[in-house]
Write an enzyme that holds these catalytic residues in place. Structure first.
Site, PDB file in Angstrom:
ATOM      1  N   PHE A 312       0.819  -1.205   0.000  1.00 52.74           N
ATOM      2  CA  PHE A 312       0.000   0.000   0.000  1.00 52.74           C
ATOM      3  C   PHE A 312       0.854   1.257   0.000  1.00 52.74           C
ATOM      4  CE2 PHE A 312       0.459  -1.698   4.265  1.00 52.74           C
ATOM      5  CZ  PHE A 312       0.917  -0.622   5.006  1.00 52.74           C
ATOM      6  N   ASP A 313       0.287   2.267  -0.630  1.00 49.42           N
ATOM      7  CA  ASP A 313       0.886   3.596  -0.657  1.00 49.42           C
ATOM      8  C   ASP A 313       0.658   4.268   0.699  1.00 49.42           C
ATOM      9  OD1 ASP A 313       1.909   6.050  -1.799  1.00 49.42           O
ATOM     10  OD2 ASP A 313      -0.159   6.728  -1.940  1.00 49.42           O
TER      11      ASP A 313
END
Length: 617
Positions: A312-313
């Site tokens: 995930f960012d």
């Protein structure tokens, strides 16, 4: 033949709708005793719905594949031969209805790629040997060309700064909401926006070789290569279709009863199986939409149920993407310095300046008044106020204004930096009066969601961000994730994702920005925040409409429920077919009874799927 099938595919919705209408009218005429008219309508439905199925069966045979379409085609032709038009119409309609339901959930567009391409800079200011500028098309720029980038312009190439210092909005490439300070010698990227001062840039990469060009290329490749998961019925047909055809042939050879053999084929067509999986998917997608979780395809449910790795960012994904003031230290009480700071930042579009204004709005009046300021490259802004020179900017204002911090102030500044804050200092006549700590806040419940996903079979977690390592590590500690990789470009994220897939992992990627689009497209499942860019939303498989991070776990839970429901439908469908075929061979079931049970089983799987709409996530 391929062209004809393409025409059917283009008008599949109309084909399904008209088949349904004519089928219902046919049942109406039959109930009224007008059998001839009913059979004509059933024959029309058989032709309309049967032709694409027969074409697909022939195409599969050409590819040496025995498909379920072949079984349906032979059964339908046989039903027509023995004048069982109602059965032929029902079987063909159910088959195209199943395809229709699946296509409706699998529609994807390349609109995002077009928009992404259009957002790239089209022209540039090329510096000639005389120091003058010529406006040229971006495609005409070559490596080593010198370019002028004014305030508000997009950088047209990847390159390095030759002269000038400025702030660049790099969100389109790195995803970070806080602009980056750039000095001579620093790298700059195509598509980023100059916010502060004119710079000259030497091109090192142009066109498709730039970072922005690679983002577009990665998204295009990933979408082109992303095929739906193989349907269960395709795998099932590999064994089921030949078995039914062989048994039907044996029945004809042994009993010399063509009608019995055709009846066996018709009842052997797994109508409930054809429609069971799509209707479960549609119900699951509908339930997700109720909870503001937009799932873009039936195959997504299967993939999401199987993911074991989450990448995930950071910015805009597990954080809000909108920096806010977390700490404020005030060292002088003679003025309302917070009010003055907010009035100085009133005209600013910089995320840190906006954060200061929003913070001041909570406790200060007259904030709408503004103070004229002057921008000093690499430092911040300054103004003359009440016979005082005031500075507001990064820690570099200390050197510019010749201010030395006390031991206490130094400790506070270091503490803020170590906890991931960006620092803004306010100096008035060589005295530090304010110290702001500004940070992008975590979304509520992130840590709890990640823990819940661990209980649902996700074993590996990694945060991938374009932010600096120190800030990323601090966020990682807060959410209990040890694998934190920072200062990444979009291609780096996509490479890490591909490496995980090469290990055999099923990867879920969560992001929100254009820079996340390649990873969202390449992942087994890509989830985009609804507050993210259009490109991220278009290239993802799931969109969290209200950007609620808690909905990630709900989406995973929904996928498990949907897949379990689909498996139940498959069992019901296969069991029904087996019972009907055994009943037929033992003279307990005839064509009429068999079709009644056949259609009743379809109603059962539909009702079973509808249960999904009532579940609590």
């Amino acid at each position: 033949m391929a062209k004809l099938l393409n025409q059917f595919n283009k008008h599949w919705t109309q084909l399904t709708l008209w088949s349904a209408i004519l089928l219902l009218i046919g049942f109406g005429f039959r109930a009224a005793g007008l059998t001839l008219i009913a059979n004509i309508l059933f024959a029309i439905v058989t032709i309309m719905a049967g032709l694409p199925t027969i074409i697909r069966a022939i195409s599969a045979l050409n590819a040496k594949v025995i498909s379920i379409e072949l079984l349906v085609s032979i059964a339908v032709i046989g039903a027509v031969v023995i004048q069982e038009f109602e059965e032929s119409a029902v079987v063909t309609f159910l088959f195209i209805l199943g395809t229709f339901l699946e296509q409706r959930t699998l529609n994807r567009t390349h609109k995002s790629i077009k928009e992404l391409t259009e957002s790239a800079p089209k022209t540039a200011l090329l510096l000639n040997d005389n120091g003058e500028t010529d406006s040229v098309d971006v495609d005409e720029i070559e490596v080593d060309d010198k370019l002028l980038v004014r305030v508000g312009d997009q950088v047209p190439v990847d390159g390095k700064i030759l002269t000038g210092s400025t702030l660049l909005d790099e969100a389109i490439v790195t995803g970070e909401s806080i602009s980056a300070r750039k000095q001579p010698g620093d790298e700059v990227y195509m598509g980023t926006t100059n916010q502060e001062a004119t710079i000259t840039v030497e091109a090192t990469k142009v066109g498709e070789d730039t970072t922005f060009g690679k983002i577009i290329e990665l998204v295009e490749d990933a979408q082109d290569n992303q095929a739906p998961a193989a349907k269960f019925i395709d795998k099932f047909a590999k064994y089921y279709t030949p078995a039914v055809l062989i048994i039907a042939a044996l029945i004809f050879l042994i009993f010399k009863d063509f009608r019995l053999a055709i009846t066996f084929l018709v009842l052997g067509c797994p109508g409930a199986l054809v429609i069971g999986a799509p209707v479960s998917n549609v119900a699951g997608i509908g339930r997700g939409a109720q909870g503001k979780i937009l799932v873009k395809g039936g195959s997504v449910m299967d993939e999401l149920n199987n993911v074991d790795t989450l990448l995930f960012d950071k910015t805009g994904t597990i954080t809000t993407g909108h920096p806010s003031v977390s700490h404020l230290y005030q060292y002088d009480d003679h003025e309302n310095w917070l009010l003055i700071a907010s009035q100085m930042e009133q005209a600013s579009t910089h995320p840190l300046g906006t954060a200061i204004v929003k913070y001041a709005e909570k406790s200060t009046d007259n904030i709408n008044q503004s103070i004229d300021t002057k921008t000093i490259n690499g430092v911040g802004i300054t103004t003359e106020y009440d016979q005082q020179t005031i500075w507001l900017g990064s820690p570099t204002v200390l050197e510019t204004s010749h201010v030395n911090l006390t031991a206490k102030q130094t400790k506070q500044l270091i503490g803020l930096q170590e906890s991931g804050n960006s620092i803004v200092l306010m100096v008035a006549d060589q005295t530090l009066v304010l110290m702001f700590g500004i940070i992008d806040q975590l979304r509520p419940g992130v840590k709890d969601v990640l823990n819940a996903l661990r209980r649902y079979g996700v074993k590996n977690f990694a945060m991938l961000t374009g932010d600096n390592q120190k800030t990323a590590n601090q966020i990682g500690k807060l959410i209990n994730v040890d694998d934190v990789r920072a200062e990444l470009m979009p291609t780096d994220k996509a490479s890490i994702l591909a490496a995980e897939q090469a290990k055999g992992h099923k990867v879920l990627f969560i992001g929100d920005g254009i820079n996340d689009a390649p990873s969202l497209a390449k992942a087994d499942v890509g989830i985009a925040m609804g507050s993210g860019t259009d490109t991220a939303i278009e290239t993802s498989d799931v969109v969290l409409i209200d950007s609620d991070f808690n909905n990630i776990f709900k989406a995973k839970k929904l996928a498990r429920i949907t897949i379990n429901n689909m498996r139940q439908n498959i069992v019901i469908a296969i069991a029904t077919v087996l019972v009907l075929l055994l009943g037929l061979l033992t003279n307990y079931v005839d064509m009429a009874t068999g079709m009644f049970v056949h259609e009743a089983s379809i109603l059962v799987v539909i009702l079973n799927a509808m249960r999904i709409l009532r579940i609590k996530l």
